[in-house]
Write a protein that holds these residues in place. Structure first.
Motif, PDB file in Angstrom:
ATOM      1  N   HIS A  56      31.458  13.615  23.955  1.00  0.00           N
ATOM      2  CA  HIS A  56      32.129  14.768  23.377  1.00  0.00           C
ATOM      3  C   HIS A  56      32.751  14.457  22.023  1.00  0.00           C
ATOM      4  CE1 HIS A  56      35.604  12.637  25.036  1.00  0.00           C
ATOM      5  NE2 HIS A  56      36.320  13.302  24.167  1.00  0.00           N
ATOM      6  N   SER A  57      32.564  13.230  21.496  1.00  0.00           N
ATOM      7  CA  SER A  57      33.177  12.910  20.206  1.00  0.00           C
ATOM      8  C   SER A  57      32.560  13.722  19.074  1.00  0.00           C
ATOM      9  CB  SER A  57      33.040  11.407  19.909  1.00  0.00           C
ATOM     10  OG  SER A  57      31.675  11.034  19.886  1.00  0.00           O
ATOM     11  N   ASN A  58      31.269  14.029  19.206  1.00  0.00           N
ATOM     12  CA  ASN A  58      30.586  14.820  18.176  1.00  0.00           C
ATOM     13  C   ASN A  58      30.304  16.239  18.648  1.00  0.00           C
ATOM     14  OD1 ASN A  58      30.464  12.602  16.415  1.00  0.00           O
ATOM     15  ND2 ASN A  58      28.613  11.832  17.438  1.00  0.00           N
ATOM     16  N   ASP A  59      30.994  16.657  19.717  1.00  0.00           N
ATOM     17  CA  ASP A  59      30.778  17.991  20.265  1.00  0.00           C
ATOM     18  C   ASP A  59      31.542  19.006  19.431  1.00  0.00           C
ATOM     19  OD1 ASP A  59      30.240  20.169  21.761  1.00  0.00           O
ATOM     20  OD2 ASP A  59      31.225  19.493  23.603  1.00  0.00           O
ATOM     21  N   PRO A  60      30.848  19.973  18.850  1.00  0.00           N
ATOM     22  CA  PRO A  60      31.575  20.961  18.046  1.00  0.00           C
ATOM     23  C   PRO A  60      32.509  21.815  18.873  1.00  0.00           C
ATOM     24  CG  PRO A  60      29.275  21.608  18.301  1.00  0.00           C
ATOM     25  CD  PRO A  60      29.393  20.233  18.854  1.00  0.00           C
ATOM     26  N   GLU A  61      32.321  21.893  20.197  1.00  0.00           N
ATOM     27  CA  GLU A  61      33.180  22.698  21.035  1.00  0.00           C
ATOM     28  C   GLU A  61      34.296  21.876  21.667  1.00  0.00           C
ATOM     29  OE1 GLU A  61      30.927  24.745  23.923  1.00  0.00           O
ATOM     30  OE2 GLU A  61      29.702  25.846  22.491  1.00  0.00           O
ATOM     31  N   SER A  62      34.534  20.651  21.173  1.00  0.00           N
ATOM     32  CA  SER A  62      35.589  19.828  21.755  1.00  0.00           C
ATOM     33  C   SER A  62      36.960  20.467  21.570  1.00  0.00           C
ATOM     34  CB  SER A  62      35.581  18.436  21.127  1.00  0.00           C
ATOM     35  OG  SER A  62      35.760  18.537  19.722  1.00  0.00           O
ATOM     36  N   ALA A  63      37.100  21.321  20.571  1.00  0.00           N
ATOM     37  CA  ALA A  63      38.380  21.999  20.385  1.00  0.00           C
ATOM     38  C   ALA A  63      38.669  22.977  21.519  1.00  0.00           C
ATOM     39  CB  ALA A  63      38.402  22.737  19.040  1.00  0.00           C
ATOM     40  N   ASP A  64      37.645  23.399  22.273  1.00  0.00           N
ATOM     41  CA  ASP A  64      37.831  24.311  23.393  1.00  0.00           C
ATOM     42  C   ASP A  64      38.141  23.586  24.686  1.00  0.00           C
ATOM     43  OD1 ASP A  64      37.247  26.347  21.651  1.00  0.00           O
ATOM     44  OD2 ASP A  64      35.102  26.351  22.129  1.00  0.00           O
ATOM     45  N   TRP A  65      38.404  22.277  24.613  1.00  0.00           N
ATOM     46  CA  TRP A  65      38.713  21.505  25.806  1.00  0.00           C
ATOM     47  C   TRP A  65      39.974  22.050  26.466  1.00  0.00           C
ATOM     48  CZ3 TRP A  65      36.833  18.332  29.222  1.00  0.00           C
ATOM     49  CH2 TRP A  65      37.701  17.595  30.008  1.00  0.00           C
ATOM     50  N   ILE A  66      39.973  22.087  27.806  1.00  0.00           N
ATOM     51  CA  ILE A  66      41.101  22.643  28.529  1.00  0.00           C
ATOM     52  C   ILE A  66      42.306  21.725  28.353  1.00  0.00           C
ATOM     53  CG2 ILE A  66      41.919  23.432  30.761  1.00  0.00           C
ATOM     54  CD1 ILE A  66      39.570  25.013  29.563  1.00  0.00           C
ATOM     55  N   VAL A  67      43.326  22.238  27.723  1.00  0.00           N
ATOM     56  CA  VAL A  67      44.523  21.453  27.475  1.00  0.00           C
ATOM     57  C   VAL A  67      45.338  21.384  28.759  1.00  0.00           C
ATOM     58  CG1 VAL A  67      46.615  21.243  26.085  1.00  0.00           C
ATOM     59  CG2 VAL A  67      44.525  22.178  25.074  1.00  0.00           C
ATOM     60  N   ARG A  68      45.733  20.192  29.114  1.00  0.00           N
ATOM     61  CA  ARG A  68      46.510  19.978  30.328  1.00  0.00           C
ATOM     62  C   ARG A  68      47.911  19.515  29.968  1.00  0.00           C
ATOM     63  NH1 ARG A  68      42.483  16.725  34.328  1.00  0.00           N
ATOM     64  NH2 ARG A  68      44.170  17.250  35.757  1.00  0.00           N
ATOM     65  N   ASP A  69      48.798  19.626  30.938  1.00  0.00           N
ATOM     66  CA  ASP A  69      50.199  19.284  30.669  1.00  0.00           C
ATOM     67  C   ASP A  69      50.366  17.797  30.363  1.00  0.00           C
ATOM     68  OD1 ASP A  69      50.748  21.931  31.172  1.00  0.00           O
ATOM     69  OD2 ASP A  69      51.278  21.600  33.286  1.00  0.00           O
ATOM     70  N   GLU A  70      49.566  16.960  31.003  1.00  0.00           N
ATOM     71  CA  GLU A  70      49.702  15.521  30.792  1.00  0.00           C
ATOM     72  C   GLU A  70      49.118  15.053  29.456  1.00  0.00           C
ATOM     73  OE1 GLU A  70      49.361  16.641  35.053  1.00  0.00           O
ATOM     74  OE2 GLU A  70      48.084  16.887  33.282  1.00  0.00           O
ATOM     75  N   GLN A  71      48.367  15.938  28.764  1.00  0.00           N
ATOM     76  CA  GLN A  71      47.738  15.530  27.509  1.00  0.00           C
ATOM     77  C   GLN A  71      48.776  15.192  26.440  1.00  0.00           C
ATOM     78  OE1 GLN A  71      44.177  15.394  27.074  1.00  0.00           O
ATOM     79  NE2 GLN A  71      44.857  14.191  25.314  1.00  0.00           N
ATOM     80  N   ALA A  72      49.905  15.891  26.463  1.00  0.00           N
ATOM     81  CA  ALA A  72      50.944  15.623  25.466  1.00  0.00           C
ATOM     82  C   ALA A  72      51.531  14.221  25.634  1.00  0.00           C
ATOM     83  CB  ALA A  72      52.045  16.683  25.564  1.00  0.00           C
ATOM     84  N   ILE A  73      51.696  13.794  26.887  1.00  0.00           N
ATOM     85  CA  ILE A  73      52.236  12.443  27.125  1.00  0.00           C
ATOM     86  C   ILE A  73      51.239  11.389  26.664  1.00  0.00           C
ATOM     87  CG2 ILE A  73      53.122  10.892  28.895  1.00  0.00           C
ATOM     88  CD1 ILE A  73      53.874  13.321  30.543  1.00  0.00           C
ATOM     89  N   ILE A  74      49.962  11.613  26.962  1.00  0.00           N
ATOM     90  CA  ILE A  74      48.935  10.646  26.558  1.00  0.00           C
ATOM     91  C   ILE A  74      48.785  10.617  25.043  1.00  0.00           C
ATOM     92  CG2 ILE A  74      46.489  10.076  26.755  1.00  0.00           C
ATOM     93  CD1 ILE A  74      46.528  11.220  29.553  1.00  0.00           C
TER      94      ILE A  74
END
Length: 549
Positions: free
Chosen positions: A119-137
């Motif tokens: 998914h590093s070159n996936d143009p739709e990576s911006a549509d990834w489902i944001v999760r609550d733990e993503q901010a901590i990571i």
């Protein structure tokens, strides 16, 4: 023939020339004509010098010449060694600086893990489902989590690695490095060296002249040396940029729970604590199993645990519709998504698999059957016909079935007390504390093996539940089958019978003839004095028959 002619002949003979050449060259004839005078002069000088020189002077002259040659040889040797030594020191200094430079280059922009991620070159990576733990990571990967190190724990397929790669993509891999753990410490050594661009001095030319080879050591020592070099680089980077480096250890649960694996985990945790205290490097560990957290908790003072759970119903439906548009370009009704969520839950791995098939409901049911088959293959009951040699397998299967039955009963009681769950509610799998689970299983050592087999899982709060929603559905189906309770009871009775036979000892008494008997006495010991009970036995002879008068 004169002396000169004899001298000339002797000279020609030594040079390998024939005697016929004596008169062929005018130079030799000239020597023969003036030879007596020259030879006579030389003989007179030699005789005069021999008379003047003393033997002691000759010895002194020879000694002085030998001493001069020895000093000359020593000077040449010293100069050669000096040049070699200076060159070796200069090369060593250059090599050390080159090692640090190469390690620093490993933390530049970009990372091999990002290059391999799909998914590093996936143009739709911006549509990834944001999760609550993503901010901590994101905070940890960006270097803003100073003074801490992190353990990301969760079941397989919950999206832990994907979230780490997403965080790396957002910072473009700057000041970050990542490598995969392995059960073999030698492979961990190689992967760590590759991530840090460090070759453990195996490319050092000076090792060609050493007696010991560059790999005459253990993997743990090489890993320690790599962290020493990393510490030097991290200190320089923090002074220049004011932000720490980040090192990610993925799949930490693959390390073995043996002596080598525990030593490696202890080394990694010690370095993580040290780096976190100094604020020069942040280490992030990713694990699927509970034992890593249990091992870290013993020595942790700066550890932050991030638990990654399954998606809720709303996020699961959003992810399913996103992947469906990505693979087929169509939309899925919300009602179908709710049915799929009820069957497989919010595990991103399962949702992605379902979205890749045209008949999603059929594949969701197939996932449940796959989990059920896996559970029965690992923990199937054998009943009362179980052989004595597979008693350990009977214990392992019986304990798992007892725990599965307890979770199903807990869910039934919850539904009976709360009523039937609403269709828009999230999956809440029943769980019980770890100590209670061990009581139900009557074993304390099996739960870790169940966690490794992805049958049951233990979260960071030490609660035990089914590994996934499909596994919990498999528990319901197995416990609802006719004859399950009888089969479980027969298996447990058979295990108890085999254990009873193993604890029973049979004593055979022989050689009793003529009405002889044994006298057995039990002497009670004193527990305070450390004296146990004692059994003594003796043969009582038969009574003698009286002679008839």
């Amino acid at each position: 023939m004169t002396l000169v002619s004899r001298y000339a002949l002797r000279t020609l003979w030594r040079q390998g020339r024939p005697r016929s050449m004596l008169l062929a060259r005018p130079q030799i004839r000239g020597i023969m004509m003036v030879g007596p005078q020259i030879l006579g002069d030389e003989n007179e000088e030699d005789s005069g010098s021999s008379k003047k020189n003393d033997p002691k002077d000759d010895r002194r002259e020879k000694f002085s010449q030998a001493a001069f040659k020895a000093l000359e040889t020593a000077a040449v040797t010293f100069a050669t060694l000096t040049v070699l030594g200076v060159s070796g020191i200069m090369y060593h200094i250059y090599y050390q600086k080159r090692v640090l430079k190469k390690i620093r280059m490993a933390f530049n922009e970009g990372d091999p893990s990002l290059d391999m991620a799909f998914h590093s070159n996936d143009p739709e990576s911006a549509d990834w489902i944001v999760r609550d733990e993503q901010a901590i990571i994101d905070k940890a990967v960006s270097g803003r989590g100073l003074g801490r190190y992190y353990l990301i724990i969760g079941e397989k397929g919950t999206g832990k690695t994907s979230m780490l790669l997403e965080a790396l993509r957002r910072v473009e891999g700057r000041n970050c490095a990542m490598f995969e753990a392995h059960s073999d410490p030698e492979i961990v050594r190689i992967r760590l060296g590759k991530a840090l661009n460090y070759q453990y001095h195996e490319d050092y030319i000076g090792s060609l002249f050493s007696i010991r080879g560059p790999r005459d050591t253990t993997a743990l020592l090489d890993i320690e040396r790599a962290f020493d070099k990393l510490e030097e680089v991290a200190l320089d980077v923090v002074k220049e940029k004011g932000r720490p480096l980040v090192l990610i250890v993925n799949s930490t649960h693959l390390l073995r729970e043996d002596d080598d694996g525990e030593n490696l985990v202890e080394l990694l945790q010690q370095r993580a604590e040290q780096f976190a205290a100094s604020g020069i490097l942040t280490m992030i560990f990713n694990s699927d199993d509970y034992w890593v957290y249990e091992r870290f908790k013993k020595l942790s003072t700066r550890l932050d645990v991030v638990t990654i759970k399954d998606l809720g119903r709303a996020k699961a439906i959003e992810a399913l519709q996103h992947w469906r548009r990505k693979y087929f370009g169509d939309s899925v009704p919300v009602s179908v998504c709710n049915r799929i969520y009820d069957m497989v839950g919010g595990r991103p791995q399962f949702l992605n698999r379902v979205a890749q098939h045209s008949d999603m409901l059929a594949h969701a049911q197939q996932l449940v059957e796959t989990e059920k088959t896996w559970f029965l293959n690992q923990c199937g009951l054998l009943g009362e016909d179980m052989d004595d040699d597979v008693m350990e397998s009977g214990k392992f299967s019986g304990s798992a079935m007892l725990l599965a039955k307890e979770l199903v009963e807990m869910e039934k009681k919850h539904i009976d007390s709360k009523g039937k769950p609403l269709p828009d509610q999230d999956h809440i799998l029943p769980s019980l504390p770890l100590w209670r689970a061990r009581q139900v299983m009557t074993r304390a050592d099996y739960i870790q093996r169940y966690d490794n087999l992805n049958i049951f899982t233990i979260d960071s709060k030490s609660h035990v539940r089914a590994d996934s929603a499909p596994m919990m559905e498999a528990f319901r189906q197995i416990c609802a089958e006719p004859g399950f309770d009888n089969l479980l009871e027969e298996t447990l009775d058979r295990v108890s019978a085999i254990e009873s036979l193993g604890r029973t000892r049979e004593l055979v008494l022989k050689d009793l003839v003529g009405g002889g008997k044994y006298r057995i006495e039990l002497e009670k010991g004193n527990s305070w004095k450390g004296v146990g009970n004692r059994i003594s036995m003796e043969v009582v002879p038969p009574p003698e028959e009286e002679d008839d008068d």
